[in-house]
Design a protein around this motif. Structure first.
Motif, PDB file in Angstrom:
ATOM      1  N   SER A   1      -1.196  -6.359  -3.744  1.00 18.67           N
ATOM      2  CA  SER A   1      -1.361  -4.983  -3.263  1.00 18.67           C
ATOM      3  C   SER A   1      -0.342  -4.681  -2.169  1.00 18.67           C
ATOM      4  O   SER A   1       0.184  -3.560  -2.092  1.00 18.67           O
ATOM      5  CB  SER A   1      -2.783  -4.756  -2.746  1.00 18.67           C
ATOM      6  N   LEU A   2      -0.048  -5.658  -1.342  1.00 17.65           N
ATOM      7  CA  LEU A   2       0.945  -5.468  -0.279  1.00 17.65           C
ATOM      8  C   LEU A   2       2.348  -5.369  -0.868  1.00 17.65           C
ATOM      9  O   LEU A   2       3.140  -4.498  -0.478  1.00 17.65           O
ATOM     10  CB  LEU A   2       0.871  -6.613   0.723  1.00 17.65           C
ATOM     11  N   ILE A   3       2.656  -6.273  -1.804  1.00 16.01           N
ATOM     12  CA  ILE A   3       3.986  -6.276  -2.415  1.00 16.01           C
ATOM     13  C   ILE A   3       4.222  -4.990  -3.197  1.00 16.01           C
ATOM     14  O   ILE A   3       5.282  -4.356  -3.101  1.00 16.01           O
ATOM     15  CB  ILE A   3       4.140  -7.501  -3.332  1.00 16.01           C
ATOM     16  N   GLN A   4       3.227  -4.580  -3.966  1.00 18.98           N
ATOM     17  CA  GLN A   4       3.373  -3.365  -4.756  1.00 18.98           C
ATOM     18  C   GLN A   4       3.545  -2.140  -3.863  1.00 18.98           C
ATOM     19  O   GLN A   4       4.348  -1.241  -4.167  1.00 18.98           O
ATOM     20  CB  GLN A   4       2.176  -3.190  -5.681  1.00 18.98           C
ATOM     21  N   ALA A   5       2.834  -2.095  -2.745  1.00 17.76           N
ATOM     22  CA  ALA A   5       2.980  -0.972  -1.820  1.00 17.76           C
ATOM     23  C   ALA A   5       4.395  -0.923  -1.239  1.00 17.76           C
ATOM     24  O   ALA A   5       4.988   0.161  -1.114  1.00 17.76           O
ATOM     25  CB  ALA A   5       1.946  -1.087  -0.695  1.00 17.76           C
ATOM     26  N   ILE A   6       4.944  -2.087  -0.896  1.00 17.86           N
ATOM     27  CA  ILE A   6       6.303  -2.125  -0.347  1.00 17.86           C
ATOM     28  C   ILE A   6       7.308  -1.592  -1.359  1.00 17.86           C
ATOM     29  O   ILE A   6       8.146  -0.736  -1.050  1.00 17.86           O
ATOM     30  CB  ILE A   6       6.662  -3.559   0.085  1.00 17.86           C
ATOM     31  N   TYR A   7       7.215  -2.074  -2.593  1.00 15.88           N
ATOM     32  CA  TYR A   7       8.177  -1.649  -3.608  1.00 15.88           C
ATOM     33  C   TYR A   7       7.979  -0.194  -4.021  1.00 15.88           C
ATOM     34  O   TYR A   7       8.916   0.452  -4.498  1.00 15.88           O
ATOM     35  CB  TYR A   7       8.080  -2.546  -4.838  1.00 15.88           C
ATOM     36  N   THR A   8       6.778   0.321  -3.841  1.00 15.36           N
ATOM     37  CA  THR A   8       6.497   1.701  -4.238  1.00 15.36           C
ATOM     38  C   THR A   8       6.846   2.693  -3.139  1.00 15.36           C
ATOM     39  O   THR A   8       7.402   3.771  -3.408  1.00 15.36           O
ATOM     40  CB  THR A   8       5.011   1.859  -4.606  1.00 15.36           C
ATOM     41  N   TYR A   9       6.553   2.354  -1.871  1.00 13.41           N
ATOM     42  CA  TYR A   9       6.621   3.347  -0.806  1.00 13.41           C
ATOM     43  C   TYR A   9       7.725   3.121   0.230  1.00 13.41           C
ATOM     44  O   TYR A   9       8.112   4.071   0.912  1.00 13.41           O
ATOM     45  CB  TYR A   9       5.276   3.398  -0.068  1.00 13.41           C
ATOM     46  N   HIS A  10       8.232   1.893   0.378  1.00 10.77           N
ATOM     47  CA  HIS A  10       9.261   1.685   1.395  1.00 10.77           C
ATOM     48  C   HIS A  10      10.552   2.380   0.979  1.00 10.77           C
ATOM     49  O   HIS A  10      10.989   2.275  -0.184  1.00 10.77           O
ATOM     50  CB  HIS A  10       9.507   0.188   1.590  1.00 10.77           C
ATOM     51  N   PRO A  11      11.214   3.089   1.906  1.00 10.77           N
ATOM     52  CA  PRO A  11      12.437   3.818   1.540  1.00 10.77           C
ATOM     53  C   PRO A  11      13.523   2.931   0.950  1.00 10.77           C
ATOM     54  O   PRO A  11      14.324   3.391   0.130  1.00 10.77           O
ATOM     55  CB  PRO A  11      12.886   4.425   2.879  1.00 10.77           C
ATOM     56  N   ARG A  12      13.552   1.675   1.342  1.00  6.92           N
ATOM     57  CA  ARG A  12      14.582   0.765   0.836  1.00  6.92           C
ATOM     58  C   ARG A  12      14.491   0.609  -0.691  1.00  6.92           C
ATOM     59  O   ARG A  12      15.509   0.360  -1.360  1.00  6.92           O
ATOM     60  CB  ARG A  12      14.415  -0.606   1.516  1.00  6.92           C
ATOM     61  N   PHE A  13      13.288   0.754  -1.236  1.00 12.22           N
ATOM     62  CA  PHE A  13      13.087   0.468  -2.652  1.00 12.22           C
ATOM     63  C   PHE A  13      12.705   1.703  -3.466  1.00 12.22           C
ATOM     64  O   PHE A  13      12.149   1.584  -4.561  1.00 12.22           O
ATOM     65  CB  PHE A  13      12.014  -0.612  -2.810  1.00 12.22           C
ATOM     66  N   ALA A  14      13.016   2.852  -2.942  1.00 12.73           N
ATOM     67  CA  ALA A  14      12.689   4.096  -3.648  1.00 12.73           C
ATOM     68  C   ALA A  14      13.289   4.101  -5.044  1.00 12.73           C
ATOM     69  O   ALA A  14      14.426   3.676  -5.250  1.00 12.73           O
ATOM     70  CB  ALA A  14      13.203   5.289  -2.845  1.00 12.73           C
ATOM     71  N   ARG A  15      12.487   4.520  -6.000  1.00 10.13           N
ATOM     72  CA  ARG A  15      12.885   4.687  -7.403  1.00 10.13           C
ATOM     73  C   ARG A  15      13.214   3.371  -8.106  1.00 10.13           C
ATOM     74  O   ARG A  15      13.914   3.357  -9.112  1.00 10.13           O
ATOM     75  CB  ARG A  15      14.060   5.665  -7.516  1.00 10.13           C
ATOM     76  N   THR A  16      12.719   2.267  -7.591  1.00  7.31           N
ATOM     77  CA  THR A  16      12.901   0.992  -8.289  1.00  7.31           C
ATOM     78  C   THR A  16      11.982   0.944  -9.512  1.00  7.31           C
ATOM     79  O   THR A  16      10.771   1.125  -9.378  1.00  7.31           O
ATOM     80  CB  THR A  16      12.561  -0.193  -7.364  1.00  7.31           C
ATOM     81  N   PRO A  17      12.513   0.703 -10.701  1.00  6.20           N
ATOM     82  CA  PRO A  17      11.637   0.585 -11.875  1.00  6.20           C
ATOM     83  C   PRO A  17      10.715  -0.627 -11.727  1.00  6.20           C
ATOM     84  O   PRO A  17      11.145  -1.703 -11.301  1.00  6.20           O
ATOM     85  CB  PRO A  17      12.621   0.393 -13.040  1.00  6.20           C
ATOM     86  N   MET A  18       9.450  -0.460 -12.074  1.00  6.42           N
ATOM     87  CA  MET A  18       8.478  -1.552 -12.013  1.00  6.42           C
ATOM     88  C   MET A  18       8.054  -1.876 -13.445  1.00  6.42           C
ATOM     89  O   MET A  18       7.499  -1.032 -14.150  1.00  6.42           O
ATOM     90  CB  MET A  18       7.273  -1.160 -11.155  1.00  6.42           C
ATOM     91  N   ILE A  19       8.331  -3.103 -13.883  1.00  5.59           N
ATOM     92  CA  ILE A  19       8.102  -3.453 -15.287  1.00  5.59           C
ATOM     93  C   ILE A  19       6.873  -4.332 -15.491  1.00  5.59           C
ATOM     94  O   ILE A  19       6.566  -4.712 -16.627  1.00  5.59           O
ATOM     95  CB  ILE A  19       9.335  -4.158 -15.889  1.00  5.59           C
ATOM     96  N   TYR A  20       6.152  -4.661 -14.436  1.00  9.61           N
ATOM     97  CA  TYR A  20       4.891  -5.402 -14.556  1.00  9.61           C
ATOM     98  C   TYR A  20       4.046  -5.048 -13.348  1.00  9.61           C
ATOM     99  O   TYR A  20       4.585  -4.820 -12.256  1.00  9.61           O
ATOM    100  CB  TYR A  20       5.142  -6.911 -14.596  1.00  9.61           C
TER     101      TYR A  20
END
Length: 403
Positions: free
Chosen positions: A182-201
Motif C-alpha cells: 500500500s505504501l509502495i503503490q501510493a508512492i508510485y501513484t501520487y509522488h510527483p517523481r513518478f507521475a504517469r508511470t504505467p503500472m502493470i501489476y
C-alpha cells in the motif's frame, strides 16, 4: 536534472535505485515476534544503519542516485488521496474491531505527514495509542501492536519491479508483508517523481514477489515460482507484459522453498550480460518452462535445464556459470549468508557482502569486480544487496542512455 526511468536488464549501468534505511521498525523486533515478522535474528539496529549507509555510499561513489523510501513516502503523504489510501490499508485489518478501528483512524488522520510515515512504517504499540478502546484493546497484551511494524521494508526489491518504463507492484503471500505494497503503490501513484508511470501489476493480483523476477535481457524475464510466487502469479505477470509488449518470453523457474532459497535471487543472480552466479547445490535441479504469447492464451513449453532454457530465450550460445562458494560446504554456508544475492551496478561489477570471502574470490577470479560492503546485521532478515535495492533506472547494456 531528473534522471530518466526504466530498466530492461539486471546488469546495465545502474543510475537510480530505491532503498530503505533501517529504522525504528527494526527496534520493534523481539525474540517473541521476530519469527512472525520473518526475521531469524534480532539485529543491532545502529550497526545495521551504519552498514546500510556504507551500502548507499558505495552506490553513490559509482554515480548511482539513491532514493530513500521514507523520504518519498513523507512527500507522498502530503496529498490527501495518498493519506487516505495508506490509512485505509491499516484500517482494513479485521483484527481491530469497530471501536478500536475508529480510534486508530482518528489518531492516524491527525498526524503530520512525517509522523504518519513513521507510524505506518514502525507501527503503533498498545501503549502508544492514547485513545485506545474496545474489546480488542482490552484483551491485548501491553507489548502487542495495534498497527504492526514493517521491518521487511528493508528489502525494497520484493515490493516492486521495474520492467522497462513500467512498474509492477507485487502481491505478498506472507501476512507480515502485505501492507508494504500500500505504501509502495501510493508512492508510485501520487509522488510527483513518478507521475504517469504505467503500472502493470497490482497488489490485488495473485502472489508474486520481486525477488523472484530477473530481467535476463530486454524482452526476457525469468520468474521463480514456489511458496512466495505462485504459478498463477507468474502467468498473470506474463499475460500483462505480453499484452503491452514489455516481453516476449517468460521463463517460469520452480524453486525449492527453504529458508535460504525463498526467491530466485537467493539462488541465481546475474553479474554480466552472459554470466550468472548460482548456488551449485541446486544448479543441476533448476529448470525453466518457457512461456510465450499466444493468439488466445500464453503457450507453456516443455522444461529444460535452466541454463539451457535461459540461453535459448536470450539468443546466446551459453550462459556462463559461476558457483557460489568454492566447495559444497562453503557454498551452503555462504548461500545462507546471502553470498549469491549480489547487485550488479554495471556489467562485470557487483556489490556483495564482504563476509562471503570464497564466493567473492571466485567472482574476481572470473573477471568480476566486487564492491564489498559490511552486512553482519543487515543480513539478519536473510537478504543481501540485491534484496535491499529496487533499480528504477539502468542504462542499456553497452549503451549510454535509456531507450
Amino acid at each position: 536534472m531528473r534522471r530518466p526511468r526504466g530498466t530492461d536488464s539486471e546488469v546495465g549501468r545502474l543510475r537510480t535505485v530505491l532503498v530503505h534505511r533501517p529504522g525504528p521498525e527494526l527496534q520493534r523486533l523481539t525474540p517473541r515476534n521476530a519469527a512472525d515478522l520473518l526475521f531469524d535474528d534480532i539485529p543491532w539496529v545502529s550497526r545495521a544503519q551504519e552498514e546500510h549507509d556504507a551500502f548507499a555510499q558505495a552506490l553513490r561513489d559509482r554515480d548511482v542516485e539513491v532514493l530513500y523510501l521514507t523520504e518519498l513516502l513523507v512527500r507522498t503523504l502530503e496529498l490527501p488521496a495518498a493519506r487516505a489510501v495508506c490509512v485505509d490499508a491499516v484500517l482494513a485489518d479485521l483484527r481491530l474491531g469497530g471501536t478500536l478501528r475508529r480510534r486508530v483512524a482518528g489518531h492516524l488522520h491527525d498526524l503530520h505527514p512525517q509522523d504518519l510515515a513513521g507510524a505506518l512504517v514502525a507501527g503503533i504499540a498498545h501503549e502508544e495509542l492514547p485513545t485506545g478502546a474496545g474489546l480488542r484493546w482490552k484483551l491485548m497484551d501491553r507489548h502487542d501492536f495495534v498497527v504492526e511494524p514493517l521491518p521487511n521494508l528493508l528489502f525494497t526489491r520484493d515490493s516492486s519491479v521495474w520492467i522497462r518504463d513500467a512498474v509492477a507492484v507485487t502481491s505478498f503471500s506472507m501476512p507480515a508483508r502485505r501492507r508494504e505494497t500500500s505504501l509502495i503503490q501510493a508512492i508510485y501513484t501520487y509522488h510527483p517523481r513518478f507521475a504517469r508511470t504505467p503500472m502493470i501489476y497490482e497488489p490485488e493480483g495473485e502472489w508474486i514477489e520481486g525477488g523472484d523476477v530477473l530481467l535476463l535481457v530486454p524482452g526476457v524475464l525469468a520468474v521463480g515460482t514456489g511458496q512466495r510466487t505462485t504459478p498463477a502469479g507468474v502467468e498473470r505477470l506474463a499475460r500483462r507484459v505480453f499484452a503491452v509488449g514489455l516481453a516476449h518470453t517468460v521463463l517460469a523457474v520452480p524453486i525449492a522453498q527453504e529458508r535460504a532459497t525463498m526467491h530466485l535471487d537467493t539462488v541465481c543472480t546475474m553479474v554480466d550480460a552472459d554470466a550468472v552466479l548460482m548456488y551449485p547445490n541446486i544448479a543441476d535441479e533448476l529448470v525453466g518452462y518457457p512461456i510465450t504469447g499466444g493468439p488466445d492464451e500464453p503457450c507453456v513449453g516443455d522444461p529444460e535445464p535452466f541454463l539451457v532454457a535461459a540461453a535459448k530465450a536470450m539468443g546466446i550460445d551459453t550462459l556462463r556459470l559461476i558457483d557460489t562458494g568454492l566447495d559444497p560446504v562453503t557454498a551452503e554456508r555462504e548461500q545462507w549468508d546471502d553470498g549469491n544475492n549480489t547487485l550488479a551496478i554495471a556489467p562485470r561489477v557487483c556489490v556483495a557482502y564482504e563476509r562471503n570471502t570464497e564466493t567473492n574470490a571466485r567472482l574476481e577470479g572470473k573477471g568480476i569486480e566486487v564492491v564489498r560492503i559490511p552486512g553482519s546485521e543487515l543480513g539478519s532478515g536473510r537478504g543481501g544487496p540485491r534484496c535491499m535495492s529496487c533499480p528504477i533506472a539502468r542504462e542499456p547494456v553497452g549503451g549510454t542512455g535509456l531507450t
